[in-house]
Design a protein around this motif. Structure first.
Motif, PDB file in Angstrom:
ATOM      1  N   LEU A  91      59.450  -0.662  60.663  1.00  0.00           N
ATOM      2  CA  LEU A  91      58.449   0.314  60.248  1.00  0.00           C
ATOM      3  C   LEU A  91      58.174   0.214  58.744  1.00  0.00           C
ATOM      4  O   LEU A  91      57.016   0.204  58.321  1.00  0.00           O
ATOM      5  CB  LEU A  91      58.904   1.723  60.614  1.00  0.00           C
ATOM      6  N   LEU A  92      59.224   0.127  57.936  1.00  0.00           N
ATOM      7  CA  LEU A  92      59.050  -0.019  56.489  1.00  0.00           C
ATOM      8  C   LEU A  92      58.334  -1.319  56.143  1.00  0.00           C
ATOM      9  O   LEU A  92      57.464  -1.351  55.271  1.00  0.00           O
ATOM     10  CB  LEU A  92      60.402   0.028  55.778  1.00  0.00           C
ATOM     11  N   THR A  93      58.682  -2.393  56.832  1.00  0.00           N
ATOM     12  CA  THR A  93      58.047  -3.681  56.575  1.00  0.00           C
ATOM     13  C   THR A  93      56.564  -3.635  56.896  1.00  0.00           C
ATOM     14  O   THR A  93      55.730  -4.096  56.103  1.00  0.00           O
ATOM     15  CB  THR A  93      58.729  -4.784  57.396  1.00  0.00           C
ATOM     16  N   VAL A  94      56.211  -3.074  58.026  1.00  0.00           N
ATOM     17  CA  VAL A  94      54.801  -3.016  58.435  1.00  0.00           C
ATOM     18  C   VAL A  94      53.997  -2.121  57.492  1.00  0.00           C
ATOM     19  O   VAL A  94      52.890  -2.483  57.063  1.00  0.00           O
ATOM     20  CB  VAL A  94      54.681  -2.548  59.896  1.00  0.00           C
ATOM     21  N   LEU A  95      54.540  -0.955  57.139  1.00  0.00           N
ATOM     22  CA  LEU A  95      53.830  -0.058  56.237  1.00  0.00           C
ATOM     23  C   LEU A  95      53.659  -0.688  54.852  1.00  0.00           C
ATOM     24  O   LEU A  95      52.584  -0.590  54.247  1.00  0.00           O
ATOM     25  CB  LEU A  95      54.558   1.278  56.121  1.00  0.00           C
ATOM     26  N   LEU A 111      48.063  -2.259  40.266  1.00  0.00           N
ATOM     27  CA  LEU A 111      49.253  -3.077  40.026  1.00  0.00           C
ATOM     28  C   LEU A 111      50.526  -2.345  40.441  1.00  0.00           C
ATOM     29  O   LEU A 111      51.356  -2.901  41.164  1.00  0.00           O
ATOM     30  CB  LEU A 111      49.338  -3.499  38.561  1.00  0.00           C
ATOM     31  N   VAL A 112      50.682  -1.102  40.015  1.00  0.00           N
ATOM     32  CA  VAL A 112      51.900  -0.348  40.346  1.00  0.00           C
ATOM     33  C   VAL A 112      52.002  -0.074  41.852  1.00  0.00           C
ATOM     34  O   VAL A 112      53.071  -0.295  42.441  1.00  0.00           O
ATOM     35  CB  VAL A 112      51.971   0.954  39.512  1.00  0.00           C
ATOM     36  N   PRO A 113      50.935   0.370  42.527  1.00  0.00           N
ATOM     37  CA  PRO A 113      51.055   0.546  43.985  1.00  0.00           C
ATOM     38  C   PRO A 113      51.350  -0.765  44.718  1.00  0.00           C
ATOM     39  O   PRO A 113      52.087  -0.762  45.703  1.00  0.00           O
ATOM     40  CB  PRO A 113      49.692   1.102  44.410  1.00  0.00           C
ATOM     41  N   GLY A 127      62.411  -3.221  53.671  1.00  0.00           N
ATOM     42  CA  GLY A 127      62.359  -3.168  55.137  1.00  0.00           C
ATOM     43  C   GLY A 127      62.869  -4.457  55.764  1.00  0.00           C
ATOM     44  O   GLY A 127      63.567  -4.434  56.777  1.00  0.00           O
ATOM     45  N   LEU A 128      62.502  -5.582  55.161  1.00  0.00           N
ATOM     46  CA  LEU A 128      63.010  -6.866  55.669  1.00  0.00           C
ATOM     47  C   LEU A 128      64.521  -6.966  55.515  1.00  0.00           C
ATOM     48  O   LEU A 128      65.214  -7.454  56.414  1.00  0.00           O
ATOM     49  CB  LEU A 128      62.331  -8.031  54.930  1.00  0.00           C
ATOM     50  N   THR A 169      55.193  -3.809  47.787  1.00  0.00           N
ATOM     51  CA  THR A 169      55.903  -5.069  47.997  1.00  0.00           C
ATOM     52  C   THR A 169      57.409  -4.854  48.015  1.00  0.00           C
ATOM     53  O   THR A 169      58.116  -5.455  48.837  1.00  0.00           O
ATOM     54  CB  THR A 169      55.513  -6.082  46.908  1.00  0.00           C
ATOM     55  N   VAL A 170      57.907  -3.984  47.151  1.00  0.00           N
ATOM     56  CA  VAL A 170      59.341  -3.665  47.143  1.00  0.00           C
ATOM     57  C   VAL A 170      59.735  -2.959  48.439  1.00  0.00           C
ATOM     58  O   VAL A 170      60.790  -3.253  49.020  1.00  0.00           O
ATOM     59  CB  VAL A 170      59.695  -2.822  45.898  1.00  0.00           C
TER      60      VAL A 170
END
Length: 67
Positions: free
Chosen positions: A10-14, A49-51, A62-63, A56-57
């Motif tokens: 879920l975290l990875t997809v979002l 840039l910040v979002p 999530g990965l 990405t983090v």
């Protein structure tokens, strides 16, 4: 599948969806920001840039949670 794996997916997809949205928005609105051109200038000019970094983090977290 356990709960940790589902949470990681879920975290990875979002994170992926939000980072792609930021990236596409930046590519659709190119600009030069205080003499900085290219992709970095477009990120700074569009204020994404910040979002993009945060999403990405989140995607990487999530990965890591999945594996």
């Amino acid at each position: 599948m356990n709960k940790k794996m589902i949470c990681g997916i879920l975290l990875t997809v979002l994170g992926l969806i939000y980072s792609v949205i930021c990236f596409v928005y930046t590519l659709m609105h190119p600009c030069v920001y205080n003499g900085i051109g290219g992709l970095m200038g477009a990120f700074l000019g569009a204020d994404t840039l910040v979002p993009f970094i945060i999403s990405t983090v989140v995607m990487c977290a999530g990965l890591l949670l999945c594996f």
